[in-house]
Write a protein that holds these residues in place. Structure first.
Motif, PDB file in Angstrom:
ATOM      1  N   ASP A  89     -38.223  -9.791  37.844  1.00 59.27           N
ATOM      2  CA  ASP A  89     -38.041 -11.119  37.255  1.00 59.27           C
ATOM      3  C   ASP A  89     -38.655 -11.149  35.864  1.00 59.27           C
ATOM      4  OD1 ASP A  89     -37.187 -13.746  37.133  1.00 59.27           O
ATOM      5  OD2 ASP A  89     -39.061 -14.543  37.947  1.00 59.27           O
ATOM      6  N   GLN A  95     -43.115 -12.840  30.620  1.00 59.46           N
ATOM      7  CA  GLN A  95     -43.892 -12.394  31.775  1.00 59.46           C
ATOM      8  C   GLN A  95     -42.975 -11.596  32.693  1.00 59.46           C
ATOM      9  OE1 GLN A  95     -45.835 -15.532  33.949  1.00 59.46           O
ATOM     10  NE2 GLN A  95     -46.291 -14.234  35.711  1.00 59.46           N
ATOM     11  N   LYS A 109     -42.308  -9.446  36.172  1.00 59.34           N
ATOM     12  CA  LYS A 109     -42.748  -9.195  37.536  1.00 59.34           C
ATOM     13  C   LYS A 109     -42.068  -7.918  38.020  1.00 59.34           C
ATOM     14  CE  LYS A 109     -43.551 -14.064  38.654  1.00 59.34           C
ATOM     15  NZ  LYS A 109     -43.240 -15.186  39.593  1.00 59.34           N
ATOM     16  N   GLN A 149     -47.812  -7.721  37.495  1.00 60.43           N
ATOM     17  CA  GLN A 149     -47.262  -8.651  36.515  1.00 60.43           C
ATOM     18  C   GLN A 149     -47.786  -8.263  35.126  1.00 60.43           C
ATOM     19  OE1 GLN A 149     -46.994 -12.886  37.500  1.00 60.43           O
ATOM     20  NE2 GLN A 149     -47.899 -12.426  39.497  1.00 60.43           N
ATOM     21  N   TYR A 178     -51.051  -9.053  32.819  1.00 63.22           N
ATOM     22  CA  TYR A 178     -50.969 -10.515  32.880  1.00 63.22           C
ATOM     23  C   TYR A 178     -52.333 -11.059  33.286  1.00 63.22           C
ATOM     24  CZ  TYR A 178     -49.889 -15.161  34.730  1.00 63.22           C
ATOM     25  OH  TYR A 178     -49.886 -16.507  35.000  1.00 63.22           O
TER      26      TYR A 178
END
Length: 299
Positions: free
Chosen positions: A31, A44, A46, A52, A113
């Motif tokens: 994602d 961001q 995933k 992340q 992240y």
């Protein structure tokens, strides 16, 4: 909002090609979230292994930048690489930096992240005790960062290239001059001659700084300090592109510092020191000039 479904196949493949530089072929991008409101485009990511990451690009060509902001991406990459040696949990891990952009077509860095909410978002929910603990930790973090030293003063890339300044006085005047020139370029009305005269008059006090220490100028800025929403404890700091080799007191947390900040750092600031160096720095004069530029339509 998720950007994954709207990405073209070739864009997804380009992202995947970057991930393959760092992880086994079985790890996939699952994602992508686009994070708005930043000078540098942020995404961001995933991954299928549960990790992340933040993908940060150089600013778009149409984005007007202050002079110091033009080197922010490379500076942040250098800082993350340098501080990664300390393995401090508050500093995101740098996974990759490409100053040319490769297949993505623009310089970018890929970092861990950082979880948490900003102090700006959580400020009304913090007790005085929470705030003291956070300030104490920020002071300690500034001390840890300042243990990294260089052979000359100035922006990280210039020092790395051997073109740094021999004195903090020289480096600070150059930093201040950048802010003034940004404002002049945008026809912001300020008493430039008087400002330059006062900086020249007071600058000899800066000669007492003889060791170029690593300082994150924005350290302590509420929008760039992350805390754990449940524990109300410092969890990370982000946007480290304001770093400089200079005086640690240039960091924003030393603007009217709390006793907890000073306790965490392990110092007390004397009035003599304030009258010399901090008269120039504590009022964030360069930041105020930059704010004038932004408010006058610079962006």
């Amino acid at each position: 909002m998720s950007a994954f479904s709207s990405l073209q196949t070739y864009e997804i493949n380009r992202l995947q090609s970057i991930i393959q530089l760092l992880f086994p072929s079985t790890v996939r991008v699952q994602d992508v979230q686009t994070l708005d409101g930043h000078i540098h485009p942020l995404h961001q990511l995933k991954l299928s292994n549960g990790l992340q990451l933040i993908l940060k690009f150089s600013s778009r060509p149409t984005t007007s930048l202050l002079r110091r902001e033009r080197r922010a991406l490379e500076t942040e990459a250098r800082v993350l690489a340098l501080l990664g040696q300390s393995e401090n949990p508050c500093i995101p891990q740098l996974f990759h930096f490409d100053p040319l952009g490769g297949s993505l077509g623009s310089a970018f860095l890929l970092r861990q992240y950082a979880r948490g909410s900003t102090v700006l978002e959580m400020e009304s929910l913090l007790t005085p005790e929470n705030r003291q603990a956070i300030d104490r930790r920020l002071g300690f973090l500034a001390k840890m960062i300042g243990k990294h030293v260089a052979l000359s003063f100035g922006p990280l890339e210039r020092v790395a290239n051997g073109t740094g300044c021999h004195s903090w006085r020289q480096a600070f005047i150059a930093l201040f001059e950048e802010a003034l020139r940004d404002s002049e370029d945008m026809f912001v009305h300020l008493p430039y001659a008087e400002i330059r005269q006062q900086i020249t008059r007071l600058s000899p006090a800066l000669e007492e700084i003889t060791t170029p220490q690593l300082v994150i100028v924005n350290l302590g800025r509420p929008s760039e300090v992350l805390i754990d929403p449940e524990l109300k404890q410092l969890s990370g700091v982000v946007d480290l592109g304001s770093a400089f080799w200079g005086d640690v007191l240039l960091a924003e947390i030393f603007d009217n510092p709390s006793s907890a900040v000073l306790e965490g750092y392990g110092i007390s600031i004397s009035h003599k020191r304030l009258e010399g160096i901090r008269l120039l720095l504590r009022d964030r004069n360069t930041e105020k000039i930059n704010d004038y530029s932004r408010n006058d339509g610079y962006r």
